[in-house]
Design a protein around this motif. Structure first.
Motif, PDB file in Angstrom:
ATOM      1  N   LYS A   1       1.078  -1.269  -0.070  1.00 56.46           N
ATOM      2  CA  LYS A   1      -0.279   0.280  -0.115  1.00 56.46           C
ATOM      3  C   LYS A   1       0.938   1.652   0.004  1.00 56.46           C
ATOM      4  O   LYS A   1       0.603   2.466  -0.632  1.00 56.46           O
ATOM      5  N   PHE A   2       1.977   1.202   0.321  1.00 59.92           N
ATOM      6  CA  PHE A   2       2.613   2.145   0.941  1.00 59.92           C
ATOM      7  C   PHE A   2       3.331   2.614  -0.820  1.00 59.92           C
ATOM      8  O   PHE A   2       3.623   3.878  -0.999  1.00 59.92           O
ATOM      9  N   ALA A   3       4.343   1.607  -1.674  1.00 65.28           N
ATOM     10  CA  ALA A   3       4.422   1.889  -2.526  1.00 65.28           C
ATOM     11  C   ALA A   3       3.295   2.530  -3.847  1.00 65.28           C
ATOM     12  O   ALA A   3       3.357   2.799  -4.540  1.00 65.28           O
ATOM     13  N   ARG A   4       2.099   1.533  -3.366  1.00 67.11           N
ATOM     14  CA  ARG A   4       1.037   2.169  -4.737  1.00 67.11           C
ATOM     15  C   ARG A   4       0.750   3.548  -4.701  1.00 67.11           C
ATOM     16  O   ARG A   4       0.306   4.470  -4.687  1.00 67.11           O
ATOM     17  N   ALA A   5       0.165   3.748  -2.674  1.00 69.33           N
ATOM     18  CA  ALA A   5      -0.418   5.182  -3.041  1.00 69.33           C
ATOM     19  C   ALA A   5       0.365   6.315  -1.801  1.00 69.33           C
ATOM     20  O   ALA A   5      -0.337   7.393  -2.806  1.00 69.33           O
ATOM     21  N   VAL A   6       0.921   5.628  -2.176  1.00 71.21           N
ATOM     22  CA  VAL A   6       2.163   6.905  -1.529  1.00 71.21           C
ATOM     23  C   VAL A   6       3.292   6.632  -2.835  1.00 71.21           C
ATOM     24  O   VAL A   6       3.645   8.245  -3.020  1.00 71.21           O
ATOM     25  N   LEU A   7       3.997   6.301  -2.917  1.00 72.62           N
ATOM     26  CA  LEU A   7       4.914   6.365  -3.764  1.00 72.62           C
ATOM     27  C   LEU A   7       4.294   6.641  -5.295  1.00 72.62           C
ATOM     28  O   LEU A   7       5.163   6.615  -6.321  1.00 72.62           O
ATOM     29  N   LYS A   8       3.122   5.955  -5.436  1.00 69.96           N
ATOM     30  CA  LYS A   8       2.597   6.086  -6.684  1.00 69.96           C
ATOM     31  C   LYS A   8       3.174   5.302  -7.603  1.00 69.96           C
ATOM     32  O   LYS A   8       3.412   4.815  -9.226  1.00 69.96           O
TER      33      LYS A   8
END
Length: 368
Positions: A119-126
């Protein structure tokens, strides 16, 4: 402080044995005991589990963030560490975009940690650049079983070993790598189950097997296709199951029509009569299950190897009931969970495809 006992799961392989760790008054682990009523390990541990005390030592453990300064690391605060990491990541994103960053998760972390990582990769780092060690072990399982069955997971529980008539161990040595499970396979064999081992090596289980197909490395699909041919040509396949549950049978039948056991004998190094014997034992049993390891997946053709094995189970109807199924033996204790949680670049949690617009919109709405 008094000693305390913590119930946990052994982290050293994919079996996931239940155990208790005892810590002393200073918080140091000082004892290990198996969980007697655990549904998988059934009160047993292997040498790795029993040695957990020696793997959980406070010596040389990191107690705070460390920052490299020339040729050494210096301790810094959590606030400083998080601020500097955030700044580094923001600078990279601004300069090179989200494809320049990525996240490596862990098959030994919990489901919750793995979910948070992707989720961090996708939602934050895009970015969809998130992965873990399944990339070099069981990612072909996820891709292959997802394509054939709709889910990249074991179809049955290991307790079904005691409900089956035939056990096929393909490209794995559970007595070495999944020792408690390997012991259960031996128990099932001694209780009357037929054991078929497919492995270039003469493993412990191969020495005990009723049939050992000692194929040449890299010839998995040729051997499986010959097994499929023999089963179909002798009408040993489950017509009712295929008619009601399967698509593409006639294309498969046509594909293996000329792949006789004799035609692959030289390629595989396995004699035709032995292939026939294995095909008959597996297909004509009321209940038969396949267990496989990285002797199937760690190939350029790994996904196709998995698909071929799944086809073998399907044409015999050996799936969807106790004592059957196709069952990958994972390398670490939460490879399945890390995959399920979406720590792969091509899928969101639950194996929802990352390149589908509907999936992207659904997760964008859920994650804000």
């Amino acid at each position: 402080m008094h000693s305390r006992v913590v119930k946990t799961v052994c982290p050293f392989c994919g079996v996931g044995c239940g155990m208790y760790l005892t810590s002393d008054g200073q918080g140091n682990v000082c004892g290990v005991a198996p969980e007697q009523d655990h549904p998988i390990s059934l009160g047993k541990l292997c040498e790795k589990g029993w040695s957990s005390v020696y793997a959980i030592s406070p010596d040389n453990r990191i107690h705070h963030p460390l920052k490299r300064k020339r040729d050494r690391f210096i301790p810094i605060s959590w606030d400083q560490a998080l601020a500097e990491i955030s700044t580094f990541l923001q600078d990279i994103l601004e300069e090179s975009g989200p494809q320049a960053v990525g996240v490596i998760s862990s098959a030994r972390a919990t489901n919750e940690d793995n979910y948070a990582a992707q989720k961090f990769a996708r939602a934050v780092l895009k970015t969809n650049n998130v992965d873990h060690c399944a990339r070099i072990c069981h990612s072909p399982t996820v891709a292959g079983l997802k394509q054939v069955l709709g889910s990249g997971a074991m179809t049955n529980s290991t307790k079904d070993l005691f409900d089956t008539e035939v056990i096929v161990v393909f490209g794995a040595d559970p007595t070495e790598n999944h020792s408690v499970l390997g012991g259960q396979i031996i128990e099932a064999k001694l209780a009357g189950a037929t054991l078929i081992v497919v492995d270039p090596r003469v493993t412990r289980l191969a020495k005990l097997a009723d049939i050992h197909l000692q194929l040449k490395p890299g010839t998995n699909i040729a051997l499986i296709n010959a097994l499929l041919h023999e089963i179909i040509s002798n009408d040993w396949h489950d017509r009712d199951f295929i008619d009601n549950r399967c698509d593409g049978f006639y294309a498969l039948k046509s594909n293996v029509e000329k792949i006789t056991p004799e035609s692959v004998a030289e390629i595989t190094g396995v004699d035709g009569p032995l292939i026939r014997q294995a095909a008959e034992r597996y297909s004509r049993a009321n209940r038969a299950m396949i267990l496989y390891g990285m002797g199937i997946t760690q190939f350029v053709s790994g996904t196709n190897n998995v698909i071929a094995l799944a086809d073998l189970a399907l044409i015999c109807g050996h799936i969807g009931k106790p004592g059957t199924g196709i069952n990958p033996l994972r390398g670490q204790n939460n490879v399945q969970g890390a995959c399920d949680m979406g720590c792969l670049p091509n899928v969101y949690p639950g194996y929802q495809l990352a390149d589908e617009a509907d999936t992207q919109q659904r997760f964008a709405a859920a994650w804000g």
